[in-house]
Design a protein around this motif. Sequence first.
Motif, short mmCIF file in Angstrom:
data_model
loop_
_atom_site.label_atom_id
_atom_site.label_comp_id
_atom_site.label_asym_id
_atom_site.label_seq_id
_atom_site.Cartn_x
_atom_site.Cartn_y
_atom_site.Cartn_z
N TYR A 231 0.86 -1.18 0.00
CA TYR A 231 0.00 0.00 0.00
C TYR A 231 0.90 1.23 0.00
N TRP A 232 0.28 2.40 -0.17
CA TRP A 232 1.02 3.66 -0.15
C TRP A 232 0.58 4.50 1.05
N SER A 233 1.49 5.19 1.64
CA SER A 233 1.15 6.17 2.68
C SER A 233 1.55 7.56 2.19
N TYR A 234 0.74 8.55 2.52
CA TYR A 234 0.95 9.91 2.03
C TYR A 234 1.01 10.89 3.20
N GLU A 235 1.84 11.90 3.02
CA GLU A 235 1.97 12.95 4.03
C GLU A 235 2.08 14.30 3.34
N TYR A 236 1.15 15.20 3.68
CA TYR A 236 1.17 16.55 3.14
C TYR A 236 2.05 17.40 4.05
N SER A 237 3.28 17.63 3.63
CA SER A 237 4.28 18.26 4.49
C SER A 237 3.96 19.72 4.83
N ASP A 238 3.13 20.37 4.02
CA ASP A 238 2.83 21.79 4.25
C ASP A 238 1.67 21.99 5.22
N PHE A 239 1.05 20.91 5.66
CA PHE A 239 -0.09 21.01 6.56
C PHE A 239 0.14 20.12 7.78
N LEU A 240 -0.43 20.49 8.91
CA LEU A 240 -0.28 19.73 10.14
C LEU A 240 -1.28 18.58 10.20
N ASN A 241 -0.81 17.43 10.65
CA ASN A 241 -1.68 16.28 10.90
C ASN A 241 -2.48 15.85 9.68
N LEU A 242 -1.84 15.90 8.53
CA LEU A 242 -2.53 15.45 7.33
C LEU A 242 -1.71 14.35 6.68
N GLU A 243 -1.98 13.14 7.08
CA GLU A 243 -1.33 11.98 6.49
C GLU A 243 -2.28 10.79 6.59
#
Length: 228
Positions: free
Chosen positions: A105-117
């Motif tokens: 599976y893939w995991s994603y993290e939006y580095s420009d926003f807090l607690n968004l993964e």
Amino acid sequence: MATWTYLGFQDSASPLMEQLIFFHDHIMLILTLIITFVGYMLFTVLSNSFINRFMLENQTIELIWTTIPAIILIFIALPSLRLLYLLDEVNNPTITLKTIGHQWYWSYEYSDFLNLEFDSYMTPSVELDSMSFRLLDVDNRTVLPMNTQVRMIISAADVIHSWTVPALGVKADAIPGRLNQTSFMINRPGLFYGQCSEICGANHSFMPIVIESTSTKTFLNWVSSSSD
């Protein structure tokens, strides 16, 4: 719809993919002209009852068929090098998205926003509705705004994977212990599907990618609701 319509590329959704399709058509035109000319020459020589001396022992023709291929290679190399440069260039990204490949599976993290993964798993066949695609839909789509420069940072947690979305012209290896990056901009809204393109184990074929391209306003609303 006719079967031959599925033999080409997917409709482009980024400027990079438009350039890749143009380059492909450019090369195919050159190759078609070469094959036509060489086929004609072979047919001309073989259809004669004697070996054409002009074709075998002539310095002028040898000079021509040495010079012309060199010129053809230049017409292929220049746009190719330009395109390779564009594919590797990262221009002032507005959003940085980090993805990590796992088995499977893939995991994603939006580095420009807090607690968004989040993690993105393939939707099982028993849970699909009539509007979903088997082996391609996921439980959590990756939402991105269109007309925005996106930088992808790609890695892996276990084995080598490959994050690939054909409509965007993006393909980058996810290697454990290493960060790769690529950049793209989506120029229209829609859903764009991809898959892991590196043989990464028994469930390699069950690692789909779904990019949902939206307007900036819709994206910000999604970020607000997802971060709560």
